[in-house]
Design a protein around this motif. Sequence first.
Motif, PDB file in Angstrom:
ATOM      1  N   UNK A   1      -0.198   6.908   6.068  1.00 36.21           N
ATOM      2  CA  UNK A   1      -1.003   7.294   4.874  1.00 36.21           C
ATOM      3  C   UNK A   1      -2.270   7.971   5.381  1.00 36.21           C
ATOM      4  N   UNK A   2      -2.628   7.798   6.700  1.00 34.04           N
ATOM      5  CA  UNK A   2      -3.852   8.457   7.134  1.00 34.04           C
ATOM      6  C   UNK A   2      -3.326  10.128   7.442  1.00 34.04           C
ATOM      7  N   UNK A   3      -2.107  10.261   7.998  1.00 35.43           N
ATOM      8  CA  UNK A   3      -1.549  11.490   8.090  1.00 35.43           C
ATOM      9  C   UNK A   3      -1.183  12.275   7.006  1.00 35.43           C
TER      10      UNK A   3
ATOM     11  N   UNK B   1      -8.840   6.864   2.680  1.00 34.63           N
ATOM     12  CA  UNK B   1     -10.018   6.273   3.001  1.00 34.63           C
ATOM     13  C   UNK B   1      -9.626   4.590   2.839  1.00 34.63           C
ATOM     14  N   UNK B   2      -8.727   4.387   2.061  1.00 31.10           N
ATOM     15  CA  UNK B   2      -8.419   2.900   2.272  1.00 31.10           C
ATOM     16  C   UNK B   2      -7.445   2.798   3.305  1.00 31.10           C
ATOM     17  N   UNK B   3      -6.635   3.575   3.872  1.00 33.92           N
ATOM     18  CA  UNK B   3      -5.850   3.408   5.000  1.00 33.92           C
ATOM     19  C   UNK B   3      -6.565   3.059   6.255  1.00 33.92           C
ATOM     20  N   UNK B   4      -7.778   3.939   6.403  1.00 36.91           N
ATOM     21  CA  UNK B   4      -8.704   3.722   7.442  1.00 36.91           C
ATOM     22  C   UNK B   4      -9.320   2.335   7.566  1.00 36.91           C
TER      23      UNK B   4
ATOM     24  N   UNK C   1       0.848  -1.154  -0.031  1.00 35.50           N
ATOM     25  CA  UNK C   1       0.050  -0.018   0.115  1.00 35.50           C
ATOM     26  C   UNK C   1       1.002   0.980   0.023  1.00 35.50           C
ATOM     27  N   UNK C   2       0.608   1.695  -0.930  1.00 29.99           N
ATOM     28  CA  UNK C   2       1.656   3.185  -1.275  1.00 29.99           C
ATOM     29  C   UNK C   2       2.950   3.060  -1.317  1.00 29.99           C
ATOM     30  N   UNK C   3       3.543   1.741  -1.662  1.00 27.84           N
ATOM     31  CA  UNK C   3       5.121   1.358  -2.045  1.00 27.84           C
ATOM     32  C   UNK C   3       5.586   0.581  -0.678  1.00 27.84           C
TER      33      UNK C   3
END
Length: 147
Positions: free
Chosen positions: A104-106, A114-117, A91-93
């Motif tokens: 990612x949430x920060x 949204x996906x991080x949550x 997720x995001x590398x």
Amino acid sequence: MYVPWLIKHMSDAKTARLAGEAFSLITGLDLAYLDLERKPPEQGGAGPNDDPNDPNVAMDEDDGLPWPDPERIARWWEANGSRFTPGTRYFLGAPVTRENVLRALKEGFQRQRILAAHYLCLLEPGTVLFEWRAPAARQQRLLAAMG
């Protein structure tokens, strides 16, 4: 790893932007910033147009997503794909971990947050879904309390 499948679907105008977004969510790459995008195709988009007789008034669901350049992305993947271990969810590398999901949430874009949550709930069953729609100050307080 589904990346070759995604790259194949970047050549189809109907699925290109969604495949590019999935690729970005896996690798963490910003296609526009890294010049891995192309110009939109000449034919009209999926959204409304200037024809008053056209009943289609729905906005394009992929509006705002870049048009990926499959050839440049394939070259990038050939040079960098070995950084991604088969069988590991990214997720995001980065591998999906609590630390990476909180980052990612920060720091992520709204669609990434949204996906991080959701990932946070999957990583820690019973966790209340983080409210990514809350005012920024409330989100910052919640994130500070989470560590």
